[in-house]
Design a protein around this motif. Structure first.
Motif, PDB file in Angstrom:
ATOM      1  N   ARG A 287       0.841  -1.205   0.000  1.00 50.28           N
ATOM      2  CA  ARG A 287       0.000   0.000   0.000  1.00 50.28           C
ATOM      3  C   ARG A 287       0.878   1.257   0.000  1.00 50.28           C
ATOM      4  N   TYR A 288       1.942   1.217   0.801  1.00 52.60           N
ATOM      5  CA  TYR A 288       2.891   2.338   0.850  1.00 52.60           C
ATOM      6  C   TYR A 288       3.527   2.555  -0.527  1.00 52.60           C
ATOM      7  N   ARG A 289       3.899   1.456  -1.191  1.00 52.26           N
ATOM      8  CA  ARG A 289       4.557   1.570  -2.494  1.00 52.26           C
ATOM      9  C   ARG A 289       3.595   2.062  -3.583  1.00 52.26           C
ATOM     10  N   LEU A 290       2.350   1.668  -3.474  1.00 51.15           N
ATOM     11  CA  LEU A 290       1.355   2.180  -4.423  1.00 51.15           C
ATOM     12  C   LEU A 290       1.173   3.685  -4.242  1.00 51.15           C
ATOM     13  N   GLU A 291       1.120   4.113  -2.981  1.00 46.37           N
ATOM     14  CA  GLU A 291       0.958   5.544  -2.705  1.00 46.37           C
ATOM     15  C   GLU A 291       2.158   6.344  -3.187  1.00 46.37           C
ATOM     16  N   LYS A 292       3.347   5.753  -3.090  1.00 46.91           N
ATOM     17  CA  LYS A 292       4.577   6.422  -3.511  1.00 46.91           C
ATOM     18  C   LYS A 292       4.847   6.239  -5.010  1.00 46.91           C
ATOM     19  N   HIS A 293       3.972   5.521  -5.680  1.00 50.40           N
ATOM     20  CA  HIS A 293       4.111   5.229  -7.121  1.00 50.40           C
ATOM     21  C   HIS A 293       5.392   4.442  -7.410  1.00 50.40           C
ATOM     22  N   ILE A 294       5.763   3.574  -6.469  1.00 47.54           N
ATOM     23  CA  ILE A 294       6.917   2.698  -6.703  1.00 47.54           C
ATOM     24  C   ILE A 294       6.470   1.509  -7.554  1.00 47.54           C
ATOM     25  N   TYR A 295       5.243   1.024  -7.307  1.00 50.14           N
ATOM     26  CA  TYR A 295       4.649   0.059  -8.214  1.00 50.14           C
ATOM     27  C   TYR A 295       3.966   0.886  -9.305  1.00 50.14           C
TER      28      TYR A 295
ATOM     29  N   ARG B 170      23.637  11.217   7.702  1.00 46.44           N
ATOM     30  CA  ARG B 170      23.413  12.044   6.507  1.00 46.44           C
ATOM     31  C   ARG B 170      24.005  11.368   5.269  1.00 46.44           C
ATOM     32  N   ASP B 171      25.212  10.833   5.418  1.00 44.73           N
ATOM     33  CA  ASP B 171      25.835  10.108   4.301  1.00 44.73           C
ATOM     34  C   ASP B 171      24.993   8.890   3.918  1.00 44.73           C
ATOM     35  N   SER B 172      24.456   8.220   4.936  1.00 46.87           N
ATOM     36  CA  SER B 172      23.623   7.044   4.695  1.00 46.87           C
ATOM     37  C   SER B 172      22.376   7.414   3.903  1.00 46.87           C
ATOM     38  N   LEU B 173      21.737   8.489   4.302  1.00 44.82           N
ATOM     39  CA  LEU B 173      20.517   8.936   3.624  1.00 44.82           C
ATOM     40  C   LEU B 173      20.795   9.269   2.157  1.00 44.82           C
ATOM     41  N   GLU B 174      21.902   9.950   1.904  1.00 48.16           N
ATOM     42  CA  GLU B 174      22.265  10.294   0.526  1.00 48.16           C
ATOM     43  C   GLU B 174      22.506   9.035  -0.310  1.00 48.16           C
ATOM     44  N   ALA B 175      23.160   8.046   0.298  1.00 44.79           N
ATOM     45  CA  ALA B 175      23.452   6.810  -0.434  1.00 44.79           C
ATOM     46  C   ALA B 175      22.171   6.052  -0.776  1.00 44.79           C
ATOM     47  N   PHE B 176      21.260   5.921   0.197  1.00 51.33           N
ATOM     48  CA  PHE B 176      19.991   5.229  -0.076  1.00 51.33           C
ATOM     49  C   PHE B 176      19.189   5.969  -1.158  1.00 51.33           C
ATOM     50  N   GLU B 177      19.175   7.293  -1.101  1.00 52.98           N
ATOM     51  CA  GLU B 177      18.422   8.058  -2.094  1.00 52.98           C
ATOM     52  C   GLU B 177      19.039   7.926  -3.483  1.00 52.98           C
ATOM     53  N   LYS B 178      20.358   7.862  -3.543  1.00 55.87           N
ATOM     54  CA  LYS B 178      21.030   7.629  -4.825  1.00 55.87           C
ATOM     55  C   LYS B 178      20.629   6.257  -5.386  1.00 55.87           C
ATOM     56  N   SER B 179      20.595   5.254  -4.499  1.00 56.25           N
ATOM     57  CA  SER B 179      20.204   3.909  -4.916  1.00 56.25           C
ATOM     58  C   SER B 179      18.787   3.900  -5.477  1.00 56.25           C
ATOM     59  N   ILE B 180      17.871   4.564  -4.783  1.00 57.00           N
ATOM     60  CA  ILE B 180      16.471   4.596  -5.201  1.00 57.00           C
ATOM     61  C   ILE B 180      16.312   5.340  -6.517  1.00 57.00           C
ATOM     62  N   SER B 181      17.104   6.399  -6.704  1.00 58.04           N
ATOM     63  CA  SER B 181      17.023   7.141  -7.965  1.00 58.04           C
ATOM     64  C   SER B 181      17.455   6.273  -9.146  1.00 58.04           C
ATOM     65  N   LEU B 182      18.381   5.333  -8.903  1.00 56.41           N
ATOM     66  CA  LEU B 182      18.845   4.439  -9.964  1.00 56.41           C
ATOM     67  C   LEU B 182      17.868   3.299 -10.216  1.00 56.41           C
ATOM     68  N   ASN B 183      17.214   2.836  -9.149  1.00 53.62           N
ATOM     69  CA  ASN B 183      16.247   1.743  -9.286  1.00 53.62           C
ATOM     70  C   ASN B 183      15.186   1.892  -8.198  1.00 53.62           C
ATOM     71  N   PRO B 184      14.044   2.493  -8.542  1.00 48.11           N
ATOM     72  CA  PRO B 184      13.023   2.753  -7.520  1.00 48.11           C
ATOM     73  C   PRO B 184      12.405   1.495  -6.929  1.00 48.11           C
ATOM     74  N   VAL B 185      12.566   0.355  -7.577  1.00 50.74           N
ATOM     75  CA  VAL B 185      11.906  -0.866  -7.116  1.00 50.74           C
ATOM     76  C   VAL B 185      12.877  -1.666  -6.252  1.00 50.74           C
ATOM     77  N   GLN B 186      13.113  -1.170  -5.038  1.00 42.67           N
ATOM     78  CA  GLN B 186      14.028  -1.844  -4.117  1.00 42.67           C
ATOM     79  C   GLN B 186      13.465  -1.772  -2.706  1.00 42.67           C
ATOM     80  N   LYS B 187      12.979  -2.870  -2.254  1.00 42.26           N
ATOM     81  CA  LYS B 187      12.392  -2.920  -0.912  1.00 42.26           C
ATOM     82  C   LYS B 187      13.410  -2.543   0.147  1.00 42.26           C
TER      83      LYS B 187
END
Length: 393
Positions: free
Chosen positions: A50-58, A221-238
């Motif tokens: 449900r969270y992923r549908l709301e975020k348009h990840i699916y 802060r470094d961790s947050l940037e890394a996760f966001e970079k990962s998501i920008s490359l592939n949004p479909v990552q649980k």
């Protein structure tokens, strides 16, 4: 995959129910789903969907019926971020979201291990292996097998042998980094993944694991940037999304504790313990200059705080002030001779200043101290530093 009404009104998003997505991803009959639902086994999964549908990840982009920008079901152009009830997940999408639970402890739930075989095929190192270096390929395959069996130290030896032949082998670096992560040798894993990022910055799993390492090192802060970079490359990552959400919660908690500590400091501006606590929080939030100032003031009031000297040294070292950092680490080890972390950081400072003998001595002391305290993973990291010093001479 958008169902447009036969009117002049704009298209309406018609997403499937979370239960429909769950059934398709898990590839199970409806009756099996109902049984699991009645047993309370799918509540968390449905909340995540449900969270992923709301975020348009699916979305249409991850549906197997989405071809060249069009939906083959509706024969309409699929708008970005939309999805319809006919959603059919791609094979790799199913794999990412329905892989079996790992046997690793819960603390490794954000670790990315997917897509390595593709990276292996595509990497420069793999191309070289395909063109005749069968011995290196065999070593790589052996390392992967050992890694999957949990024989991590032997796996490391295999990957190191591969990297001796080709230091730019991305897949071997990725697997080596993961092995070091599972051995809780986080500083070494960070070095390996940073080397890998110089070869391939477009691998989402790499950035997920960097986010995981930074979380373990409390560099939020470094961790947050890394996760966001990962998501920008592939949004479909649980794991990347969950890691990001967990880090955001940690950042908010740090900010809350910082406000509380600053309020306490107003009542007692000369409290060295509060100043030290504020310095550590700034460090976790990536606010290096504020951390330096807080530690400096704390030490002016209470100069016998070995831990404050060690933290001050870490910040100075990261800022490129190696000589000042070394002075801080030396103060820490004089005040507390059994302070293994300070000895290890002292070794890093000596290494940066090209004092190899001093570095070797500091790393050996750190290894002995960690061994005596039963902290084997950190002791192994220090011994590995010594081995690398010998191999480079």
């Amino acid at each position: 995959m958008i169902r447009k009404k036969q009117t002049e009104k704009p298209s309406e998003w018609d997403p499937p129910a979370p239960s429909t997505v769950y059934i398709k991803i898990k590839n199970i009959p409806y009756e099996t789903f109902k049984t699991r639902l009645n047993q309370g086994l799918v509540t968390t999964d449905l909340d995540q969907i449900r969270y992923r549908l709301e975020k348009h990840i699916y979305c249409c982009g991850v549906c197997s019926k989405h071809v060249n920008g069009y939906c083959v079901i509706t024969n309409r152009k699929a708008e970005p971020g939309w999805i319809c009830k006919s959603f059919v997940p791609k094979e790799e999408f199913i794999y990412l979201d329905s892989r079996p639970d790992r046997k690793d402890p819960a603390e490794f739930r954000y670790l990315s291990e997917t897509g390595l075989e593709k990276d292996y095929i595509e990497s420069a190192g793999a191309r070289e292996r395909r063109h005749g270096n069968e011995g290196t390929k065999a070593l790589y395959d052996e390392g992967v097998t050992l890694y999957r069996q949990g024989r991590l130290k032997l796996a490391l030896e295999a990957f190191d042998s591969v990297l001796e032949a080709n230091p730019l082998d991305f897949a071997a670096l990725f697997h080596k980094g993961n092995a070091l992560l599972k051995l809780k040798r986080y500083e070494e894993a960070l070095e390996v993944f940073e080397r890998a990022s110089e070869i391939n910055q477009e691998n989402a799993g790499l950035w997920t694991n960097l986010g995981f390492i930074f979380t373990k090192l409390e560099r939020f802060r470094d961790s947050l940037e890394a996760f966001e970079k990962s998501i920008s490359l592939n949004p479909v990552q649980k794991n990347a999304w969950e890691g990001r959400d967990a880090v955001i919660a940690r950042v908010r908690l740090c900010e809350e504790r910082l406000r509380e500590s600053e309020e306490a400091l107003k009542k007692n501006p000369e409290d060295p313990d509060t100043l030290f606590k504020i310095g550590k929080i700034h460090l976790r939030l990536g606010e290096q200059e504020k951390a330096i100032q807080a530690f400096k003031k704390a030490l002016e009031i209470k100069p016998e705080n070995a831990e404050a000297w060690q933290f001050r040294g870490k910040v100075l070292f990261k800022a490129g002030s190696e000589k000042e950092a070394l002075h801080a680490f030396e103060k820490a080890t004089r005040l507390k001779p059994d302070y293994a972390e300070a000895w290890f950081e002292k070794g890093n400072a000596f290494l940066k200043l090209e004092n190899l003998k001093g570095a070797e001595n500091a790393f050996k002391i750190a290894a002995r101290l960690w061994d005596s305290k039963g902290i084997k993973s950190k002791a192994e990291s220090a011994r590995d530093k010594v081995k690398r010093l010998h191999s480079s001479n």
